[in-house]
Design a protein around this motif. Structure first.
Motif, PDB file in Angstrom:
ATOM      1  N   MET A 168      15.350  71.277  -4.334  1.00 59.84           N
ATOM      2  CA  MET A 168      15.880  70.025  -4.719  1.00 59.84           C
ATOM      3  C   MET A 168      16.959  69.687  -3.652  1.00 59.84           C
ATOM      4  N   GLU A 169      16.858  70.265  -2.639  1.00 62.46           N
ATOM      5  CA  GLU A 169      18.305  70.017  -1.642  1.00 62.46           C
ATOM      6  C   GLU A 169      18.019  68.532  -1.130  1.00 62.46           C
ATOM      7  N   THR A 170      16.942  67.913  -1.119  1.00 59.79           N
ATOM      8  CA  THR A 170      17.086  66.415  -0.594  1.00 59.79           C
ATOM      9  C   THR A 170      17.359  65.418  -1.335  1.00 59.79           C
ATOM     10  N   PHE A 171      17.539  65.863  -2.841  1.00 58.27           N
ATOM     11  CA  PHE A 171      17.860  64.643  -3.809  1.00 58.27           C
ATOM     12  C   PHE A 171      18.936  65.250  -4.643  1.00 58.27           C
ATOM     13  N   TYR A 172      19.305  66.479  -4.581  1.00 60.61           N
ATOM     14  CA  TYR A 172      20.267  67.024  -5.680  1.00 60.61           C
ATOM     15  C   TYR A 172      21.382  66.278  -5.940  1.00 60.61           C
ATOM     16  N   SER A 173      21.843  65.747  -4.778  1.00 61.71           N
ATOM     17  CA  SER A 173      23.228  64.897  -5.044  1.00 61.71           C
ATOM     18  C   SER A 173      23.044  63.441  -5.267  1.00 61.71           C
ATOM     19  N   HIS A 174      21.802  62.974  -5.278  1.00 61.20           N
ATOM     20  CA  HIS A 174      21.353  61.561  -5.573  1.00 61.20           C
ATOM     21  C   HIS A 174      22.137  61.137  -6.679  1.00 61.20           C
ATOM     22  N   PRO A 175      22.832  59.928  -6.325  1.00 56.12           N
ATOM     23  CA  PRO A 175      23.504  59.306  -7.372  1.00 56.12           C
ATOM     24  C   PRO A 175      22.659  58.828  -8.688  1.00 56.12           C
ATOM     25  N   ARG A 176      21.516  58.944  -8.735  1.00 56.86           N
ATOM     26  CA  ARG A 176      20.480  58.462  -9.803  1.00 56.86           C
ATOM     27  C   ARG A 176      19.829  59.792 -10.358  1.00 56.86           C
ATOM     28  N   PHE A 177      20.158  60.773  -9.882  1.00 59.14           N
ATOM     29  CA  PHE A 177      19.661  62.131 -10.408  1.00 59.14           C
ATOM     30  C   PHE A 177      20.664  62.875 -11.346  1.00 59.14           C
ATOM     31  N   THR A 178      20.052  63.561 -12.321  1.00 54.31           N
ATOM     32  CA  THR A 178      20.926  64.468 -13.123  1.00 54.31           C
ATOM     33  C   THR A 178      19.987  65.714 -13.353  1.00 54.31           C
TER      34      THR A 178
END
Length: 314
Positions: free
Chosen positions: A47-57
């Protein structure tokens, strides 16, 4: 849309989360308990490409311990990808894990969906439910799984249909055919072959190599899966998701030899058990209702996985 993806840290789940976040303004809630030993080791690497995405929890929890009545509030779509995978490990006492994750957790989620405003729940199933078949296999073919794993996924399908027919739970069932690519599980043949060739080790071949599969590259699989969310007329449907081309395992090894420039040493690792000799998806239904057309050739897909794993194991 507000979307839940169960099994978000896994192979297909992580790619689906990434696709949904990059293609639209969706809010994505990923759920994963990291129960498989491999996921315990690699953690959130997938998940490293989207782990910190603002719309992901990320919700790190066992599906059996989630209060689904609370979790489903305001959710439009659930992609239920979580499950214990693998044919060869589903025999013996380990089947208990398949029952809990693939059957009991699915039933609890469906039960909660009865009283929710969910628009769609997409259940990830497998070609393993068909068993041994000749020629292209359409969705209305008989089901006769050869392994406890296949039985657990077919039971999940049947639960979906029971809740749809009795309670109107808006289910869609997707049957995936041998998905491969970057982030593939380490017990899968392609990952194992590539790792062994990178490390100049013998390739461990189960069966005689003449068995063939309908191989589906991960980006094709994910595009088809995501497309289901936007189609309002698919409730109750079962859809095959297959690949661009079929191949024998021996031919796959030859392709890898060409890509790596190495000669493979093959060591027999035993006979197949619980697996069909051949799979071949009839994807005409997916083409008709999802405009699905797999794009990635086997050679191109293997090159992508080779590049990923070469970096991964360096």
């Amino acid at each position: 849309m507000k979307i839940i993806v169960t099994g978000a840290a896994g192979f297909i789940g992580s790619h689906l989360c990434e696709f949904l976040l990059n293609n639209g303004k969706h809010e994505v809630i990923g759920i994963d308990a990291f129960v498989r030993e491999e996921l315990k080791i690699i953690g959130s690497k997938n998940m490293e490409t989207f782990y910190s995405h603002p719309r992901f929890t990320l919700i790190s929890s066992d599906l059996l311990h989630i209060d689904w009545n609370v979790m489903l509030k305001g959710v439009d779509v659930v992609f239920h990808l979580a499950g214990i995978p693998g044919v060869r490990s589903s025999w013996g006492n380990d089947f208990r894990n398949y029952v809990e994750t693939n059957i009991l957790a699915t039933q609890q989620l469906l039960e909660a969906c009865r009283s929710s405003a969910i628009k769609k729940i997409i259940f990830a199933s497998t070609s393993s439910v068909y068993g041994e078949k000749a020629g292209k296999v359409p969705e209305d073919s008989s089901t006769a799984p050869l392994s406890p794993y296949g039985v657990s996924k077919l039971t999940g399908e049947q639960l979906c249909r029971v809740y749809w027919k009795n309670d109107g739970v808006p289910i869609v069932i997707l049957r995936f055919f041998t998905v491969y690519g970057p982030r593939q599980r380490s017990d899968m043949a392609f990952h194992r072959f590539i790792k062994q060739m990178i490390k100049n080790e013998p390739i461990t071949l189960i069966g005689d190599g003449t068995q063939s599969r309908d191989f589906t590259y991960i980006s094709d699989c994910v595009e088809a899966t995501a497309a289901v969310a936007n189609q309002p007329t698919l409730i109750g449907e079962t859809i095959n998701i297959g690949g661009k081309e079929r191949s024998s395992i021996l031919n796959v090894i030859r392709i890898l030899e060409n890509l790596t420039g190495k000669q493979a040493t093959i060591v027999n690792a035993g006979a197949m058990r619980g697996e069909p000799m051949h799979t071949w998806a009839d994807i005409s239904k997916a083409a008709r209702i999802l405009n699905y057309e797999p794009k990635v050739s086997l050679t191109a897909g293997l090159a992508e996985e080779l590049a990923y794993l070469t970096k991964y194991y360096s």
